[in-house]
Design a protein around this motif. Structure first.
Motif, mmCIF file in Angstrom:
data_model
loop_
_atom_site.group_PDB
_atom_site.id
_atom_site.type_symbol
_atom_site.label_atom_id
_atom_site.label_comp_id
_atom_site.label_asym_id
_atom_site.label_seq_id
_atom_site.Cartn_x
_atom_site.Cartn_y
_atom_site.Cartn_z
ATOM 1 N N LEU A 5 -9.510 13.116 -6.939
ATOM 2 C CA LEU A 5 -8.377 12.309 -6.959
ATOM 3 C C LEU A 5 -7.527 12.769 -5.852
ATOM 4 N N ARG A 6 -7.163 13.914 -5.824
ATOM 5 C CA ARG A 6 -6.251 14.596 -4.611
ATOM 6 C C ARG A 6 -6.533 14.305 -3.341
ATOM 7 N N ALA A 7 -8.064 14.401 -3.091
ATOM 8 C CA ALA A 7 -8.149 14.355 -1.617
ATOM 9 C C ALA A 7 -8.310 12.835 -1.198
ATOM 10 N N SER A 8 -8.617 11.847 -2.385
ATOM 11 C CA SER A 8 -8.249 10.433 -2.038
ATOM 12 C C SER A 8 -6.793 10.359 -1.834
ATOM 13 N N VAL A 9 -6.046 10.575 -2.577
ATOM 14 C CA VAL A 9 -4.470 10.361 -2.219
ATOM 15 C C VAL A 9 -3.953 10.906 -1.398
ATOM 16 N N VAL A 10 -4.459 12.163 -0.922
ATOM 17 C CA VAL A 10 -3.779 12.803 0.556
ATOM 18 C C VAL A 10 -4.245 11.928 1.781
ATOM 19 N N THR A 11 -5.669 11.488 1.449
ATOM 20 C CA THR A 11 -6.145 10.398 2.625
ATOM 21 C C THR A 11 -5.237 9.295 2.712
ATOM 22 N N TYR A 12 -4.910 8.640 1.636
ATOM 23 C CA TYR A 12 -4.134 7.560 1.546
ATOM 24 C C TYR A 12 -2.805 7.626 2.324
ATOM 25 N N MET A 13 -2.001 8.787 1.855
ATOM 26 C CA MET A 13 -0.775 9.065 2.299
ATOM 27 C C MET A 13 -0.820 9.310 3.810
ATOM 28 N N VAL A 14 -1.675 10.064 4.361
ATOM 29 C CA VAL A 14 -1.937 10.377 5.596
ATOM 30 C C VAL A 14 -2.140 8.981 6.669
ATOM 31 N N VAL A 15 -2.971 8.197 5.989
ATOM 32 C CA VAL A 15 -3.149 7.000 6.643
ATOM 33 C C VAL A 15 -1.829 6.037 6.573
ATOM 34 N N PHE B 219 1.033 -1.322 0.006
ATOM 35 C CA PHE B 219 0.079 0.144 0.025
ATOM 36 C C PHE B 219 0.727 1.282 -0.097
ATOM 37 N N THR B 220 1.986 1.356 0.635
ATOM 38 C CA THR B 220 2.855 2.393 0.768
ATOM 39 C C THR B 220 3.544 2.664 -0.548
ATOM 40 N N ILE B 221 3.880 1.717 -1.372
ATOM 41 C CA ILE B 221 4.402 2.033 -2.602
ATOM 42 C C ILE B 221 3.316 2.455 -3.712
ATOM 43 N N GLN B 222 2.228 1.808 -3.595
ATOM 44 C CA GLN B 222 1.022 2.251 -4.471
ATOM 45 C C GLN B 222 0.580 3.758 -4.220
ATOM 46 N N SER B 223 0.291 3.947 -3.029
ATOM 47 C CA SER B 223 0.104 5.301 -2.554
ATOM 48 C C SER B 223 1.179 6.264 -2.921
ATOM 49 N N ASN B 224 2.194 6.078 -2.733
ATOM 50 C CA ASN B 224 3.384 7.023 -2.907
ATOM 51 C C ASN B 224 3.398 7.173 -4.701
ATOM 52 N N VAL B 225 3.279 6.179 -5.417
ATOM 53 C CA VAL B 225 3.150 6.375 -6.708
ATOM 54 C C VAL B 225 1.957 7.306 -7.170
ATOM 55 N N ALA B 226 0.916 6.926 -6.654
ATOM 56 C CA ALA B 226 -0.323 8.120 -6.785
ATOM 57 C C ALA B 226 0.083 9.259 -6.260
ATOM 58 N N ALA B 227 0.666 9.568 -5.252
ATOM 59 C CA ALA B 227 0.957 10.656 -4.905
ATOM 60 C C ALA B 227 1.863 11.551 -5.821
ATOM 61 N N VAL B 228 3.014 10.772 -6.601
ATOM 62 C CA VAL B 228 3.711 11.341 -7.251
ATOM 63 C C VAL B 228 2.679 11.878 -8.849
#
Length: 232
Positions: free
Chosen positions: A91-101, A58-67
């Motif tokens: 999309l931005r709100a979703s990825v911010v959520t994933y990264m904070v989690v 999940f860390t790698i996938q969410s960081n790819v999404a953040a990039v």
């Protein structure tokens, strides 16, 4: 605010987004190179499998999404003068959520979990689990273009984590671990029913707990969206 100053500030925020994306890419690539070296030293033969494992975190996938979000956001800042498109805002709100989690779960549950010597690149680990989550949250708070996230959109944010959990729990028992020799592979120890104290009951507890955290963080992100950015 003067239009020229607004334009300059938008370019400045775009540069910060590109720099954050570059840090994320460097951390992902650095960790992948370290992992490839670790696998080679441990005589791993099925390289496509372990690379798939790497990108199943999940860390790698969410960081790819953040990039991706940072780069798309940078492009929008320099090509538009108004608010972001609604699809990008969601999309931005979703990825911010994933990264904070990601940051919360790692620092509460995984920071002190021992890993094989040489398997983890320390500076990459900190960027992926600390720096990028913080940068994404700060970007959400301060960078212009943000729209209000309707409460009814919160369900969209939880779609990806649900799909990821289903994928992980189906794939786990079917994927051998070449490093340990075990017939299963899970990206995180708390998702492994074979090593958890109460099997699937323990796993279910953590899945529900993290789901609640995702909903709570998503609600917090939606709440922040109701505050005007410093530049509008």
């Amino acid at each position: 605010m003067d239009a020229a100053l607004k334009g300059t500030m938008r370019v400045g925020f775009a540069i910060l987004r590109v720099a954050a994306a570059a840090a994320g890419v460097a951390a992902i690539v650095g960790q992948l190179i370290t992992s490839l070296d670790f696998w080679a030293k441990n005589n791993v033969t099925n390289v496509p499998l372990v690379i798939t494992n790497f990108f199943s975190f999940f860390t790698i996938q969410s960081n790819v999404a953040a990039v991706v979000v940072f780069l798309l956001g940078a492009a929008l800042l320099v090509t538009r003068t108004g608010d972001d498109p609604r699809w990008f805002n969601t999309l931005r709100a979703s990825v911010v959520t994933y990264m904070v989690v990601t940051g919360i779960v790692y620092n509460l549950l995984l920071r002190n979990v021992p890993l094989p010597q040489g398997a983890t690149l320390p500076w990459s680990n900190e960027i992926l689990h600390v720096a990028v989550p913080i940068l994404m949250l700060l970007d959400w708070i301060f960078t212009p273009g943000r729209l209000v996230v309707p409460w009814r959109k919160l369900w969209i944010i939880v779609i990806y984590p649900i799909v990821w959990v289903v994928y992980t729990m189906i794939r786990g028992p079917l994927t051998p671990n070449e490093i340990t020799g075990e017939p299963y592979w899970y990206p995180y120890p708390f998702l492994n029913p074979d090593t958890s104290p109460n099997g699937y009951l323990s796993v279910s507890f953590y899945v529900v707990l993290i789901a609640l955290v995702i909903v709570a963080v998503g609600a917090g992100i939606a709440l922040i969206s109701r505050r005007k950015p410093i530049l509008k």
